[in-house]
Motif scaffolding. Structure first.
Motif, short mmCIF file in Angstrom:
data_model
loop_
_atom_site.label_atom_id
_atom_site.label_comp_id
_atom_site.label_asym_id
_atom_site.label_seq_id
_atom_site.Cartn_x
_atom_site.Cartn_y
_atom_site.Cartn_z
N GLN A 34 15.78 -107.92 -74.84
CA GLN A 34 16.06 -106.69 -75.55
C GLN A 34 16.06 -105.46 -74.66
N TYR A 35 15.56 -105.57 -73.46
CA TYR A 35 15.65 -104.38 -72.63
C TYR A 35 17.08 -104.19 -72.10
N ASN A 36 17.98 -105.12 -72.38
CA ASN A 36 19.40 -104.93 -72.07
C ASN A 36 20.19 -104.47 -73.28
N ALA B 224 1.85 -104.42 -61.78
CA ALA B 224 2.00 -104.22 -63.23
C ALA B 224 2.67 -102.88 -63.53
N ILE B 225 2.35 -101.86 -62.75
CA ILE B 225 3.03 -100.57 -62.93
C ILE B 225 4.52 -100.73 -62.66
N ALA C 293 8.00 -106.40 -72.34
CA ALA C 293 6.93 -106.48 -71.34
C ALA C 293 6.73 -107.91 -70.88
N GLU C 294 6.74 -108.87 -71.78
CA GLU C 294 6.54 -110.25 -71.39
C GLU C 294 7.69 -110.75 -70.52
N GLU C 295 8.90 -110.35 -70.83
CA GLU C 295 10.04 -110.77 -70.02
C GLU C 295 10.04 -110.09 -68.66
N ALA C 296 9.68 -108.80 -68.65
CA ALA C 296 9.67 -108.07 -67.39
C ALA C 296 8.59 -108.61 -66.45
N ARG D 242 10.08 -101.03 -66.70
CA ARG D 242 11.22 -101.44 -67.53
C ARG D 242 11.06 -101.00 -68.98
N LEU D 243 9.87 -100.62 -69.36
CA LEU D 243 9.62 -100.25 -70.75
C LEU D 243 10.21 -98.90 -71.13
#
Length: 1387
Positions: A787-789, A204-205, A124-127, A210-211
């Motif tokens: 980490q989302y990758n 924000a949505i 979330a912080e990276e996105a 990405r989550l």
């Protein structure tokens, strides 16, 4: 004359003689009855001895008869022999080793949850650092409130998806409580008060989308994960898996994630807080109400790790609650309830002495800060003073210089109440000069929004330490089952805890647009970059308590053993005696209600989530209420086990203790006293400790017997594992995990028995492997990667099918128990099959067996074992194996299918406990409500424990056998035996002179070991406590030591204060009342018109703008058509106002109705809860001055009507997850108008209280003389004015838990009632205060963030409001139009 007299006498002689003779015949029965009664009342000793002899004879005969019958039908001897001849052995239970293993498993499971949440946080912080949202960019997401809704058949577009809705495939999943979900997507819930097209919300949505990949990857890595979610500071909640948020169209959606405990606790460190409430003479009317609601909202944001006190100040500064003098108290639900109730009282007078108030607040914080360093109390972290006032004369700089500068340990938050702009400067300076925040509150509508602005200010040090993201575990709370749309769920609440971590904005500055007042009438917009420390939101996941309990399997603890968990405040997360739902209130109200299914469903107790460990473990030496806790909770009482046990749990030390305890069961109607051994261990990475308790004696050992599946597979005879289940019906414990698929979404309806059959068939195939239930710790995370990758792809369907785990010990123990209890082969065939081919003697025995079974009313024979297996045969059917198991005369499931929890059943526990009293006895019981049931449906349950014994010290329970008997047959046999005399050797026995139970002068009862009537001559007595019928005799039995009276305290009780409906005379009207009603009606129409047309902003000039100048200052700058049905767009907070038209959801047909037309004004208390008006619209300040127009339609501060009962259709909103002191947002009940009147009839107000009850326990050893049971004779002497008495005799029924009581009833003695209903403990004011002030030992949270050296760079510390002008002409015009329309509609 002599002849005349003689003639007169002789003439009526025959008449007189006849009259005398007839009179004598009439009086003779009465004279004989008096003579007989006097002789029976003054019964000689030999007659009393004769009755005692009869009672002794009856008891022995009844005991022998039912003992042998129960043994024969339950096949006790066969099952016990099988256990003894098998390879079953005794093993010693190592409690310390056991609790360590269990704690390790729970720790590993908790670590997986923490790592999952941290992955969400990192992504979330990276996105959030991605490119900014563009106004023309289309953002795709699934709105949880707009899924899968189609046009109805009568619509021209029938069957098509409604406009604005999306189609999403949802499948019911048992892992998520049977709720239909989609595991490929998340859904977004946007509260009613949040505009989902606002730029910051939609942005924000967008980036939080990405989550989804992280959510799915987490679930693949850990299939035990429950709901995962991200709560945004802008107001929406993104949850995984996607599900539909089901709502009633008439009810507003009140759920706001920013108000949940998991959000607030993660966003804030603990705090010590003092609230100063101005009660000077100027704080009257609406100002007083606004100030009160400011305090209420502040209290709503506190949790059990915070400490608080509230002071009223004018000339003097006094505690709001006198009990809390010169101290800070823990912000638990009970203490917060005291504050909230006290806010309803008091008066405003004199002038405000700010010097004394501020000085007293600072000195208390400094003094307690030093004191709490040693006592463990207080947060020892953030400190704050909240000043709620309508203005200060100056800034009191000298006080801050003395107490708070230069270190600024205490933050100042100031709340200016009212419309005066001239009083802003000094209060604003106080806040800005002391690292606080200033807000100007002018209406009730903005109270919540303005109050919650202090939370991000307190979070600034935490946000500025970017590298540290402390995870927070909440206390236990009740989540409403089905709140996300589970179909048909009626189970109420599910207990759970949550773990959450804050999500920070990694950008250190932000561009803000602020409105600046250029001159007295012109505002200008200015954009500039400022230093900020923004909280993006909170990521979290739920951990259901049942998932924790799965890792602490009860079979390892044995019967009457249990586990529990305690947090650092000493509050229990789960415990067998934790009773969060107010079942007593449910039963009480259902008795009064016509519809027994609607009223008081699943009402949480006010303090359900702050139950202390010392309130559920009741030690066996309590001279008074909470008296044992003085030792148990002592801070320095290390000399005994009581203080050591609780302290070990709180300080997370492994330990061992022994306690003599009292344990109540069966709805607090039975009691057991025993010695228990406790073992404790910490749960790593959490504030929790795990404890287990096992009975001394038989709890030291366990039966170990297993059948290796490998041996069954290699059996040359071709045997199969299911062969052991070939006879009788059988069930497994429904809550235990034998084998389970990790991905079980396709097995929603699969029973535990079917699942076991499935696994046993798979186990006998090649390549079978046991998969351990033991958990492993998660791998060390690499938090420095994007980490989302790097996410785990979904599992293949074949992998899902093979992804299972089994409890090897439990399954193989189950097979062993199934083998040794496979004894019903001789009873599983039809009668014709049993008689076929047998010789005459065998046929005679079989027919006799069947005749006895029918004559005595045997219905079921069963056995339950340590492995959770329950098997039975139905003795009433031609085919006992018939599994269409229904009770004979009702549609209810079979008795054994309702009572299939083996060692967790009350009859199992009682049989094992009673084994210590009499190892040959059967324990008999009947339902407590047997007298209200159909007599043909009432069953007597008889159970007996089977122990494996090596000697008198080494023994352990293996199983419990039993039978069920039709109560009518049982009573018939009881009467047959007690209505006749025994056969003495001599034919001329004096037995005929003795009275039997058939005599009207003798009442006979069979009582169980807790004093409940099992059988008597009157069927209406069945199941009742004997003291309610014969209280004086019951007291005499206690004095004779037949029964022991045990005092039990209930510290989780709820008391219902009742106020009856007002007199019907209140409807009588006088001319003045008619005038008053008419005025109320007209004013009601005026004010509802104001609400509908939003002209409240004209009435209140300060409503136009009252928010701080920070990131969101422009109202939809690029939107050409902002929505017309939402209120003014304002500064983000933890709750935005909601817009609800109150009349619309009070009316049944959707039309507006005026409340005074429904309920008579005299029947309605005159008050109004401003929080239940339309928040965010500003009408509260208008309605405040006419509160008697609408009447009382709200719940009081503590979540209930101030004097009344919850109306029948009330369904508690999800906002009440943290207790029955609900969030202020959720106090308006969503009720049909037709039910409002019911709220005022027999009103009840639940409140927490302590109750006490005396329960009774049979003392068998007192009935024995020289090793044999002998009758106990007694007499109630001189219990009547004529000096008569009531003899009675008591005899133990051998081989049972019963006693036979025969009571002479000829003497009309008065008998008082002895009840076992709990009654409230009456505390005086001093005792009540002492209880509230009892400082329980606790451990503070391990992390604290209250300082950052660069925080002084942030200059945002509050803002003010702007003014507008009313339009009186338009107001009058619209008022007339509105009244005219209503009159036309009514005609």
């Amino acid at each position: 004359m002599r002849h005349k007299m003689r003639w007169w006498w002789s003439l009526p002689l025959v008449h007189h003689r006849t009259t005398f003779f007839l009179t004598f015949l009439m009086l003779f029965p009465a004279l004989m009855a008096v003579f007989t009664q006097e002789n029976e009342i003054n019964m000689p000793h030999q007659e009393s001895d004769r009755i005692a002899s009869l009672v002794e004879f009856w008891a022995k005969k009844i005991g022998n008869h039912i003992y042998h019958l129960s043994n024969a039908f339950s096949q006790y001897a066969d099952i016990k022999t099988n256990f003894e001849n098998s390879e079953a052995k005794l093993q010693e239970n190592d409690g310390l080793q056991l609790v360590k293993e269990m704690a390790t498993d729970v720790t590993n499971m908790m670590k997986f949850k923490v790592e999952a949440v941290k992955r969400i946080m990192n992504v979330a912080e990276e996105a959030s650092l991605d490119k900014e949202y563009k106004q023309d960019e289309e953002v795709e997401y699934y709105n949880a409130k707009r899924l899968n809704k189609f046009y109805p058949p009568e619509h021209k577009l029938k069957g098509e998806l409604r406009e604005g809705f999306k189609r999403l495939t949802l499948t019911e999943n048992s892992h998520f409580d049977g709720i239909a979900v989609n595991e490929n997507h998340s859904s977004v819930h946007v509260p009613t008060n949040v505009y989902d097209k606002a730029p910051d919300v939609i942005n924000a949505i967008r980036w939080s989308g990405r989550l989804d990949r992280t959510f799915k990857s987490n679930y693949e890595l850990d299939p035990t994960l429950s709901w995962q979610y991200f709560g945004s500071s802008t107001g929406f909640l993104r949850q995984y898996p996607a599900s539909s948020w089901v709502m009633d169209e008439k009810d507003p959606d009140l759920y706001d994630a920013r108000l949940r405990s998991w959000y607030i606790e993660a966003a804030n460190s603990p705090k010590d807080m003092i609230i100063l409430l101005d009660v000077s003479g100027s704080m009257t009317g609406l100002r007083r109400e606004i100030a009160k609601h400011v305090v209420l909202n502040i209290l709503e944001t506190l949790n059990e790790n915070d400490f608080v006190n509230v002071f009223n100040f004018s000339v003097e500064t006094l505690e709001l609650v006198p009990c809390f003098r010169d101290t800070l108290v823990q912000a638990n639900l009970e203490n917060l309830g005291e504050f909230k109730k006290a806010l309803n009282y008091g008066e405003t007078k004199d002038i405000a002495n700010f010097t004394q108030a501020l000085t007293q607040a600072f000195e208390l914080l400094h003094r307690k800060n030093s004191k709490y360093n040693k006592s463990g109390q207080g947060s020892q972290c953030n400190q704050a003073i909240m000043v709620v006032t309508d203005g200060a004369p100056y800034n009191f700089e000298e006080i801050f210089a003395k107490y708070n500068w230069p270190h600024l340990q205490v933050r100042m938050f100031t709340y200016l109440i009212g419309r005066e702009e001239t009083k802003v400067r000094d209060l604003n300076w106080m806040a800005c000069a002391n690292k606080g925040y200033f807000v100007h509150v002018t209406t009730l509508a903005e109270v919540r929004e303005q109050v919650l602005k202090y939370i991000p200010v307190m979070a600034r040090p935490l946000v500025m330490y970017q590298s540290s993201h402390p995870h927070v575990w909440t206390g236990v709370y009740a989540d409403i089952a089905g709140r996300r749309g589970a179909p048909g769920l009626r189970e109420g609440y599910r207990l759970m805890t949550s773990v959450s971590v804050p999500v920070f904005d990694r950008k250190k500055t932000s561009n803000i647009t602020e409105r600046v007042l250029v001159n007295e009438s012109i505002w200008a917009l200015r954009r500039r970059e400022v230093r900020t420390a923004n909280l993006l939101g909170v990521a979290g996941t739920d951990v259901p308590i049942r998932e924790i309990e799965k890792l602490v399997p009860p079979y390892k603890l044995g019967v009457n053993g249990y586990s529990f968990m305690v947090n650092s405040n000493g509050y229990v997360l789960y415990h067998p005696d934790l009773r969060p739902v107010h079942e007593e209130a449910n039963a009480e109200v259902q008795r009064r209600s016509r519809d027994r299914q609607e009223w008081f469903q699943d009402i949480l107790k006010p303090n359900y989530n702050s139950v202390d460990f010392a309130e559920v473990e009741l030690t066996d030496h309590e001279p008074g209420p909470r008296s044992n806790h003085s030792e148990l909770l002592a801070l320095t009482g290390w000399r005994d086990y009581y203080s050591k046990l609780r302290r070990d749990l709180i300080e997370q030390r492994g330990g061992e203790a022994v306690l003599d305890v009292k344990i109540h069961m069966d709805g607090m109607k039975r009691v057991v006293q025993r010695k228990q051994r406790y073992f404790t261990q910490k749960i790593g990475g959490t504030p929790f400790s795990l404890g287990i308790a096992m009975p001394e004696g038989y709890g030291k050992y366990k039966v170990h017997g297993q059948i290796e599946l490998s041996r069954v597979i290699q059996d040359p005879r071709g045997a199969k594992a299911m062969d052991h289940f070939s006879t009788g019906n059988w069930t497994l414990h429904p809550d235990w995990v034998y084998c389970e698929y990790k991905y079980d979404q396709n097995r929603v309806d699969q029973s535990p028995e079917d699942l076991m059959k499935d696994f046993l068939s798979r186990a006998q195939k090649p390549h079978w492997k046991w998969r351990s239930t033991r958990t492993r710790p998660p791998p060390e995370p690499a938090m420095n990667q994007a980490q989302y990758n790097t996410w785990k792809p979904p599992a293949h369907e074949d992998d899902r099918r093979d992804n299972y785990y089994c409890d090897k010990d439990l399954v193989q123990s189950l097979l062993f128990d199934a083998s040794v209890t496979n004894v019903y082969a001789s009873s599983n065939r039809n009668m014709e099959d049993q008689l076929e081919g047998k010789n005459p003697v065998a046929i005679y025995i079989t027919l006799l067996y069947s005749s006895v079974r029918h004559y005595f009313g045997m219905t079921t024979a069963f056995v339950a074992t340590r492995s959770g297996l329950t098997r039975w045969i139905d003795l009433t059917r031609a085919n006992p194996m018939d599994d269409a198991a229904q009770n004979n005369h009702s549609g209810e499931p079979h008795f054994m299918k309702m009572h299939n929890k083996a060692i967790d059943e009350v009859w199992y526990k009682r049989a094992v406990d009673y084994y210590e009293e009499d190892n040959e006895a059967y324990v008999y019981s009947v339902p407590f409500d047997a007298a209200t049931r159909n007599p043909d449906d009432v069953l007597v349950t008889a159970t007996r424990a089977i122990f494996i014994e090596e000697n008198s010290y080494r023994k352990a329970p293996a199983a419990v056998v039993g039978v069920t008997i039709k109560h009518s047959k049982f009573v018939e046999y009881f009467k047959n035996e007690t209505y006749k005399c025994p056969s003495y050797p001599s034919r001329d026995s004096n037995c005929k002179k003795a009275k039997t139970c058939e005599s009207k002068s003798l009442d006979c009862y069979l009582l169980d070991d807790n004093g409940f009537i099992i059988a008597s001559e009157n069927d209406d007595d069945t199941g009742k406590f004997f003291g309610t019928l014969e209280g004086t005799i019951m007291e005499s039995l206690v004095q004779s030591e037949v029964y022991k009276r045990v005092r039990i305290f209930d510290y989780q009780a709820v008391c219902l204060d009742t106020r009856l409906e007002p007199s019907i005379a209140s409807i009588l009207a006088t001319p003045l009342q008619w005038i008053r009603w008419m005025a109320n009606w007209m004013m009601g129409n005026i004010f509802w018109m104001l609400v509908k047309t939003h002209l409240y902003t004209l009435w209140d000039p300060n409503q136009a703008w009252a928010y701080t100048h920070t990131e969101r200052d422009i109202q939809y700058p690029d939107l050409e058509e902002p929505p017309q049905d939402v209120f003014d767009y304002k500064e983000p907070s933890l709750e935005e106002p909601r817009s609800v038209d109150l009349p619309e959801y009070l009316a049944d047909d959707g039309t507006e109705e005026v409340l005074p037309e429904v309920a008579a004004p005299d029947d309605i208390p005159r008050s109004f809860d401003y929080d239940n008006a339309t928040e965010g619209s500003g009408e509260e300040d208008v309605l405040a001055e006419y509160e008697d127009v609408l009447g009382e339609i709200y719940y009081d501060i503590d979540g209930m009507h101030p004097d009344g009962k919850v109306p029948p259709d009330y369904d508690p909103p999800y906002g009440e997850e943290d207790g029955d002191f609900p969030s202020i947002e959720s106090r308006t009940p969503q009720l049909p108008l037709m039910n409002i009147q019911l709220a005022y009839i027999n009103k009840t107000h639940p409140r927490p209280c302590d109750k006490e009850v005396y329960l009774y326990k049979l003392q068998n050893h007192k009935l024995q003389q020289e090793g044999a049971y002998k009758p106990v004779k007694g007499k109630l002497s001189n219990c009547h004015t004529n000096g008569c008495g009531r003899p009675f005799s008591v005899q133990k029924v051998i081989s049972t838990n019963l006693i036979l009581v025969a009571v002479n009833n000829l003497c009309p003695c008065e008998s008082r009632k002895v009840d076992i209903e709990p009654v409230e403990v009456d505390y005086n004011e001093t005792m009540h205060c002492n209880r509230l002030l009892l400082q329980h030992f606790r451990k503070r949270p391990s992390t604290c963030y209250n300082y950052h050296p660069d925080e002084h760079e942030i200059k945002l510390c509050g803002g003010a409001g702007a003014l507008g002008l009313p339009s009186l002409a338009l107001l009058v015009l619209l008022t007339l139009v509105h009244i005219f329309n209503n009159l036309s509609f009514g005609s």
